[in-house]
Design a protein around this motif. Sequence first.
Motif, PDB file in Angstrom:
ATOM      1  N   HIS A  33       0.820  -1.222   0.000  1.00 55.03           N
ATOM      2  CA  HIS A  33       0.000   0.000   0.000  1.00 55.03           C
ATOM      3  C   HIS A  33       0.848   1.264   0.000  1.00 55.03           C
ATOM      4  O   HIS A  33       0.498   2.262   0.631  1.00 55.03           O
ATOM      5  N   CYS A  34       1.950   1.228  -0.735  1.00 51.11           N
ATOM      6  CA  CYS A  34       2.841   2.381  -0.840  1.00 51.11           C
ATOM      7  C   CYS A  34       2.743   3.074  -2.198  1.00 51.11           C
ATOM      8  O   CYS A  34       3.440   4.060  -2.428  1.00 51.11           O
ATOM      9  N   LEU A  35       1.932   2.565  -3.099  1.00 50.94           N
ATOM     10  CA  LEU A  35       1.790   3.193  -4.400  1.00 50.94           C
ATOM     11  C   LEU A  35       0.921   4.437  -4.249  1.00 50.94           C
ATOM     12  O   LEU A  35      -0.181   4.380  -3.714  1.00 50.94           O
ATOM     13  N   THR A  36       1.447   5.553  -4.713  1.00 46.48           N
ATOM     14  CA  THR A  36       0.715   6.815  -4.680  1.00 46.48           C
ATOM     15  C   THR A  36       0.624   7.360  -6.101  1.00 46.48           C
ATOM     16  O   THR A  36       1.296   6.852  -7.010  1.00 46.48           O
ATOM     17  N   LYS A  37      -0.139   8.396  -6.274  1.00 43.73           N
ATOM     18  CA  LYS A  37      -0.229   9.031  -7.585  1.00 43.73           C
ATOM     19  C   LYS A  37       1.159   9.505  -8.017  1.00 43.73           C
ATOM     20  O   LYS A  37       1.534   9.367  -9.171  1.00 43.73           O
ATOM     21  N   ALA A  38       1.939  10.036  -7.074  1.00 42.89           N
ATOM     22  CA  ALA A  38       3.290  10.510  -7.386  1.00 42.89           C
ATOM     23  C   ALA A  38       4.206   9.361  -7.802  1.00 42.89           C
ATOM     24  O   ALA A  38       4.926   9.465  -8.802  1.00 42.89           O
ATOM     25  N   SER A  39       4.207   8.260  -7.049  1.00 45.14           N
ATOM     26  CA  SER A  39       5.087   7.142  -7.402  1.00 45.14           C
ATOM     27  C   SER A  39       4.614   6.423  -8.659  1.00 45.14           C
ATOM     28  O   SER A  39       5.419   5.867  -9.397  1.00 45.14           O
ATOM     29  N   LEU A  40       3.322   6.459  -8.917  1.00 43.98           N
ATOM     30  CA  LEU A  40       2.791   5.831 -10.128  1.00 43.98           C
ATOM     31  C   LEU A  40       3.395   6.456 -11.380  1.00 43.98           C
ATOM     32  O   LEU A  40       3.665   5.764 -12.357  1.00 43.98           O
ATOM     33  N   LYS A  41       3.651   7.749 -11.350  1.00 49.67           N
ATOM     34  CA  LYS A  41       4.199   8.444 -12.521  1.00 49.67           C
ATOM     35  C   LYS A  41       5.534   7.862 -12.967  1.00 49.67           C
ATOM     36  O   LYS A  41       5.878   7.920 -14.143  1.00 49.67           O
ATOM     37  N   ALA A  42       6.284   7.276 -12.046  1.00 55.70           N
ATOM     38  CA  ALA A  42       7.567   6.668 -12.392  1.00 55.70           C
ATOM     39  C   ALA A  42       7.398   5.422 -13.261  1.00 55.70           C
ATOM     40  O   ALA A  42       8.362   4.947 -13.861  1.00 55.70           O
ATOM     41  N   PHE A  43       6.178   4.907 -13.354  1.00 60.13           N
ATOM     42  CA  PHE A  43       5.911   3.704 -14.141  1.00 60.13           C
ATOM     43  C   PHE A  43       5.375   4.025 -15.540  1.00 60.13           C
ATOM     44  O   PHE A  43       4.984   3.125 -16.264  1.00 60.13           O
ATOM     45  N   ARG A  44       5.368   5.293 -15.913  1.00 65.59           N
ATOM     46  CA  ARG A  44       4.900   5.669 -17.254  1.00 65.59           C
ATOM     47  C   ARG A  44       5.773   4.974 -18.307  1.00 65.59           C
ATOM     48  O   ARG A  44       6.990   4.963 -18.214  1.00 65.59           O
ATOM     49  N   ASP A  45       5.123   4.364 -19.279  1.00 65.21           N
ATOM     50  CA  ASP A  45       5.805   3.711 -20.407  1.00 65.21           C
ATOM     51  C   ASP A  45       6.784   2.617 -19.986  1.00 65.21           C
ATOM     52  O   ASP A  45       7.808   2.426 -20.628  1.00 65.21           O
ATOM     53  N   CYS A  46       6.479   1.894 -18.933  1.00 61.37           N
ATOM     54  CA  CYS A  46       7.372   0.841 -18.441  1.00 61.37           C
ATOM     55  C   CYS A  46       7.011  -0.550 -18.942  1.00 61.37           C
ATOM     56  O   CYS A  46       7.637  -1.520 -18.552  1.00 61.37           O
ATOM     57  N   ALA A  47       6.018  -0.666 -19.767  1.00 63.32           N
ATOM     58  CA  ALA A  47       5.625  -1.956 -20.346  1.00 63.32           C
ATOM     59  C   ALA A  47       5.152  -2.949 -19.291  1.00 63.32           C
ATOM     60  O   ALA A  47       5.433  -4.142 -19.374  1.00 63.32           O
ATOM     61  N   LEU A  48       4.434  -2.451 -18.275  1.00 63.01           N
ATOM     62  CA  LEU A  48       3.841  -3.356 -17.290  1.00 63.01           C
ATOM     63  C   LEU A  48       2.814  -4.238 -17.976  1.00 63.01           C
ATOM     64  O   LEU A  48       2.103  -3.791 -18.881  1.00 63.01           O
ATOM     65  N   GLN A  49       2.710  -5.464 -17.541  1.00 62.16           N
ATOM     66  CA  GLN A  49       1.726  -6.376 -18.105  1.00 62.16           C
ATOM     67  C   GLN A  49       0.472  -6.453 -17.259  1.00 62.16           C
ATOM     68  O   GLN A  49      -0.611  -6.655 -17.793  1.00 62.16           O
ATOM     69  N   ASP A  50       0.620  -6.325 -15.957  1.00 57.22           N
ATOM     70  CA  ASP A  50      -0.513  -6.472 -15.047  1.00 57.22           C
ATOM     71  C   ASP A  50      -0.595  -5.263 -14.121  1.00 57.22           C
ATOM     72  O   ASP A  50       0.356  -4.977 -13.398  1.00 57.22           O
ATOM     73  N   VAL A  51      -1.732  -4.599 -14.165  1.00 54.48           N
ATOM     74  CA  VAL A  51      -1.996  -3.462 -13.279  1.00 54.48           C
ATOM     75  C   VAL A  51      -3.263  -3.812 -12.504  1.00 54.48           C
ATOM     76  O   VAL A  51      -4.372  -3.539 -12.951  1.00 54.48           O
TER      77      VAL A  51
END
Length: 131
Positions: A33-51
Amino acid sequence: MLLSRRDVDKYKSFSMPSRDITQQIFSELLFSHCLTKASLKAFRDCALQDVLLGDYPRVKDSWMDVIASQGSSLLSADLSGSAVTDTGLGCLKDCTNLEALTFNYCDRISECGLKYISGLMKFESLNIRCC
C-alpha cells in the motif's frame, strides 16, 4: 541497491530495469500500500503487463493515463472499487493486447464507457459487476 518503500517517490522512472523487475517493484508497492499518484508516474511507459488495482484506495481517472501508457504491453487490469469514470476507462482504448479487464463496483462507469473499449478484441475475461 535495495529500494526503500519510503524513498520510492524520489524515483522519476522505473523504465531502466527489465520489465520483470519493474513489474515486481510495482506489485510490491501495491501489496505494501505504498503506491501513490506521485510514485505511479515513475511507471509511465514501463511496459507493465498487469496493473491490478482492485480495491486499491484513491484510484481515479488521474491514474489512467499512466496505466494506459503501458500500451500494447498491458495484458490485465483490475480497477474494481475505484472512482474511475467512463472517461478514464476510455484511456484504455489503445491497450490493444488487453486480455482481462475487471471493474466491479465502479459506479461511475456506464454503457458509454463500454463503447470506448468496444474495439479491444483480445479479451478473454471481462468482469463487470454492480456498475
